[in-house]
Design a protein around this motif. Structure first.
Motif, PDB file in Angstrom:
ATOM      1  N   VAL A  53     -37.647   8.998  74.280  1.00  0.00           N
ATOM      2  CA  VAL A  53     -37.781   9.076  72.826  1.00  0.00           C
ATOM      3  C   VAL A  53     -39.080   8.358  72.480  1.00  0.00           C
ATOM      4  CG1 VAL A  53     -36.789   8.424  70.599  1.00  0.00           C
ATOM      5  CG2 VAL A  53     -35.298   9.165  72.455  1.00  0.00           C
ATOM      6  N   GLN A  96     -42.527   7.665  69.639  1.00  0.00           N
ATOM      7  CA  GLN A  96     -42.965   7.564  68.249  1.00  0.00           C
ATOM      8  C   GLN A  96     -44.329   8.236  68.150  1.00  0.00           C
ATOM      9  OE1 GLN A  96     -43.861   3.608  66.854  1.00  0.00           O
ATOM     10  NE2 GLN A  96     -43.605   4.211  64.731  1.00  0.00           N
ATOM     11  N   HIS A 102     -42.115  13.416  60.923  1.00  0.00           N
ATOM     12  CA  HIS A 102     -41.643  14.778  60.661  1.00  0.00           C
ATOM     13  C   HIS A 102     -41.352  14.886  59.158  1.00  0.00           C
ATOM     14  CE1 HIS A 102     -38.593  18.135  61.075  1.00  0.00           C
ATOM     15  NE2 HIS A 102     -39.639  18.597  61.739  1.00  0.00           N
ATOM     16  N   ASN A 161     -39.427   9.502  62.527  1.00  0.00           N
ATOM     17  CA  ASN A 161     -40.620   9.396  63.363  1.00  0.00           C
ATOM     18  C   ASN A 161     -40.230   9.184  64.818  1.00  0.00           C
ATOM     19  OD1 ASN A 161     -43.317   9.490  63.843  1.00  0.00           O
ATOM     20  ND2 ASN A 161     -43.747   7.423  63.164  1.00  0.00           N
ATOM     21  N   GLU A 162     -39.051   9.651  65.202  1.00  0.00           N
ATOM     22  CA  GLU A 162     -38.586   9.554  66.584  1.00  0.00           C
ATOM     23  C   GLU A 162     -38.406  10.958  67.126  1.00  0.00           C
ATOM     24  OE1 GLU A 162     -35.104   7.206  66.997  1.00  0.00           O
ATOM     25  OE2 GLU A 162     -36.034   5.421  66.145  1.00  0.00           O
ATOM     26  N   TRP A 163     -38.973  11.208  68.295  1.00  0.00           N
ATOM     27  CA  TRP A 163     -38.934  12.518  68.935  1.00  0.00           C
ATOM     28  C   TRP A 163     -38.479  12.357  70.372  1.00  0.00           C
ATOM     29  CZ3 TRP A 163     -40.358  16.862  66.179  1.00  0.00           C
ATOM     30  CH2 TRP A 163     -41.007  16.632  64.959  1.00  0.00           C
ATOM     31  N   GLN A 164     -37.639  13.262  70.847  1.00  0.00           N
ATOM     32  CA  GLN A 164     -37.203  13.269  72.239  1.00  0.00           C
ATOM     33  C   GLN A 164     -37.969  14.359  72.978  1.00  0.00           C
ATOM     34  OE1 GLN A 164     -33.160  14.411  73.035  1.00  0.00           O
ATOM     35  NE2 GLN A 164     -33.160  13.294  74.961  1.00  0.00           N
ATOM     36  N   ARG A 168     -42.633  20.149  74.573  1.00  0.00           N
ATOM     37  CA  ARG A 168     -41.657  20.475  73.528  1.00  0.00           C
ATOM     38  C   ARG A 168     -40.900  19.196  73.233  1.00  0.00           C
ATOM     39  NH1 ARG A 168     -39.426  24.825  71.050  1.00  0.00           N
ATOM     40  NH2 ARG A 168     -40.325  26.286  72.531  1.00  0.00           N
ATOM     41  N   MET A 169     -40.809  18.879  71.952  1.00  0.00           N
ATOM     42  CA  MET A 169     -40.087  17.678  71.546  1.00  0.00           C
ATOM     43  C   MET A 169     -39.154  18.019  70.404  1.00  0.00           C
ATOM     44  SD  MET A 169     -43.298  15.622  70.019  1.00  0.00           S
ATOM     45  CE  MET A 169     -44.202  16.221  68.612  1.00  0.00           C
ATOM     46  N   LYS A 170     -38.049  17.268  70.330  1.00  0.00           N
ATOM     47  CA  LYS A 170     -37.007  17.511  69.341  1.00  0.00           C
ATOM     48  C   LYS A 170     -36.906  16.301  68.428  1.00  0.00           C
ATOM     49  CE  LYS A 170     -32.718  17.193  70.640  1.00  0.00           C
ATOM     50  NZ  LYS A 170     -31.417  17.429  71.249  1.00  0.00           N
ATOM     51  N   CYS A 171     -36.856  16.553  67.116  1.00  0.00           N
ATOM     52  CA  CYS A 171     -36.694  15.479  66.137  1.00  0.00           C
ATOM     53  C   CYS A 171     -35.306  14.874  66.319  1.00  0.00           C
ATOM     54  CB  CYS A 171     -36.873  16.025  64.726  1.00  0.00           C
ATOM     55  SG  CYS A 171     -36.643  14.778  63.441  1.00  0.00           S
ATOM     56  N   SER A 190     -37.101  21.446  66.831  1.00  0.00           N
ATOM     57  CA  SER A 190     -37.994  21.230  67.970  1.00  0.00           C
ATOM     58  C   SER A 190     -39.332  21.901  67.711  1.00  0.00           C
ATOM     59  CB  SER A 190     -37.380  21.757  69.259  1.00  0.00           C
ATOM     60  OG  SER A 190     -37.299  23.151  69.236  1.00  0.00           O
TER      61      SER A 190
END
Length: 71
Positions: A11, A13, A18, A23-26, A35-38, A44
Motif C-alpha cells: 500500500v 502513498q 484520488h 491517498n492510499e493505493w494498493q 495497476r493500483m487500486k484505491c 483501479s
C-alpha cells in the motif's frame, strides 16, 4: 536518482489523492505498467512505471503473505 522500492501488494502513498479523497493505493499488478487500486473506493487505474515511480511518495504498508490481490 534512486529507484524506489515497492512490491506487489504494498500500500503506497501518491503525491495526488484520488477524487474520492483517499491517498492510499494498493499495487495489484507490476510490469511496464503498474495497476493500483484505491483502498477507499476500490477503483483501479493503470499508469506507466516511470510515472508511478515519479508520483509515489512512500510505502505505507508492506504486502502481507497470502493476501488476495484481485479481490
Amino acid at each position: 536518482m534512486e529507484r524506489k522500492e515497492f512490491a506487489l501488494g504494498d500500500v503506497v502513498q501518491m503525491k495526488k489523492p484520488h477524487p474520492c479523497g483517499a491517498n492510499e493505493w494498493q499495487v495489484i499488478r507490476m510490469g511496464m505498467d503498474i495497476r493500483m487500486k484505491c483502498v477507499n473506493c476500490g477503483r483501479s487505474v493503470m499508469i506507466p512505471r516511470s510515472q508511478f515511480e515519479r508520483q509515489m511518495r512512500k510505502v505505507l504498508r508492506k504486502a502481507e503473505t497470502g493476501e488476495d490481490l484481485e479481490g
